[in-house]
Design a protein around this motif. Structure first.
Motif, short mmCIF file in Angstrom:
data_model
loop_
_atom_site.label_atom_id
_atom_site.label_comp_id
_atom_site.label_asym_id
_atom_site.label_seq_id
_atom_site.Cartn_x
_atom_site.Cartn_y
_atom_site.Cartn_z
N LEU A 132 0.83 -1.21 0.00
CA LEU A 132 0.00 0.00 0.00
C LEU A 132 0.87 1.26 0.00
CD1 LEU A 132 -2.81 -1.19 2.41
CD2 LEU A 132 -3.16 -0.37 0.06
N GLU A 133 1.96 1.24 0.74
CA GLU A 133 2.89 2.38 0.74
C GLU A 133 3.52 2.56 -0.64
OE1 GLU A 133 5.73 1.72 3.89
OE2 GLU A 133 4.16 1.75 5.42
N ARG A 134 3.90 1.44 -1.28
CA ARG A 134 4.47 1.54 -2.63
C ARG A 134 3.44 2.11 -3.61
NH1 ARG A 134 6.27 -3.47 -1.16
NH2 ARG A 134 4.87 -4.55 -2.60
N LEU A 135 2.19 1.71 -3.44
CA LEU A 135 1.12 2.22 -4.30
C LEU A 135 1.00 3.74 -4.12
CD1 LEU A 135 -1.08 1.35 -6.31
CD2 LEU A 135 -2.63 1.13 -4.36
N ASP A 136 1.06 4.21 -2.89
CA ASP A 136 0.98 5.65 -2.61
C ASP A 136 2.17 6.42 -3.21
OD1 ASP A 136 -1.41 5.35 -1.26
OD2 ASP A 136 -0.47 5.30 0.73
N ARG A 137 3.34 5.77 -3.27
CA ARG A 137 4.55 6.41 -3.82
C ARG A 137 4.69 6.20 -5.33
NH1 ARG A 137 7.40 3.29 0.19
NH2 ARG A 137 8.22 2.13 -1.59
N ASP A 138 3.73 5.52 -5.93
CA ASP A 138 3.80 5.16 -7.36
C ASP A 138 4.93 4.20 -7.66
OD1 ASP A 138 1.54 6.61 -8.10
OD2 ASP A 138 2.71 8.44 -8.41
N ASP A 139 5.34 3.39 -6.68
CA ASP A 139 6.36 2.37 -6.90
C ASP A 139 5.76 0.97 -6.97
OD1 ASP A 139 8.51 4.10 -6.92
OD2 ASP A 139 8.92 3.91 -4.79
N TYR A 140 4.46 0.86 -6.79
CA TYR A 140 3.82 -0.46 -6.80
C TYR A 140 3.99 -1.08 -8.19
CZ TYR A 140 0.39 -4.16 -6.37
OH TYR A 140 -0.22 -5.40 -6.34
N GLY A 141 4.32 -2.36 -8.20
CA GLY A 141 4.48 -3.07 -9.45
C GLY A 141 5.87 -2.98 -10.06
#
Length: 134
Positions: A91-100
């Motif tokens: 979820l933190e990566r998603l917020d930072r646009d690092d998800y995936g």
């Protein structure tokens, strides 16, 4: 889940995809939290039941020892807690646009891997290399 390209040629999720990913992560997080609560109750029940009776754990002819049951539930609890942490990090990566994006090589993690393991932070190649080095 489809991946769109932005102007730099780098893959990014659309706002709708990001919301779908967030909903999935939050739902999986809720399920994992419920599992942790259930495992905590089970662990407490094993400890409480063991305290009420004089048990010769090593020589119990009835089957598995309560020590084994306790250790098994403790292991499941540790796995569930680790998964909860991984979901929070996703979820933190998603917020930072690092998800995936793979935390090791920086390449995009294939949508199929994220579908199976939504908290994944490595691509298959890097995850395999990581497990072989252990």
């Amino acid at each position: 889940m489809t991946v769109m390209s932005d102007s730099s040629g780098d893959a990014a999720f659309t706002p709708a995809e990001r919301e779908t990913i967030r909903e999935r992560l939050v739902a999986e997080r809720a399920g994992t939290s419920a599992r942790i609560a259930a495992l905590n109750r089970e662990f407490d029940g094993i400890v409480a039941a063991n305290a009420l009776v004089a048990v010769d754990d090593e020589h119990d002819p009835e089957g598995s020892s309560t020590a084994f049951e306790r250790a098994h539930v403790a292991s499941l609890l540790a796995q569930a807690r680790d998964h909860l942490t991984a979901l929070d990090e996703a979820l933190e990566r998603l917020d930072r646009d690092d998800y995936g994006r793979c935390a090791v090589c920086g390449e995009r993690i294939p949508a199929e891997r994220l579908e199976v393991r939504p908290a994944a932070d490595t691509c298959v190649r890097c995850a395999g290399a990581r497990s072989r080095s252990r």
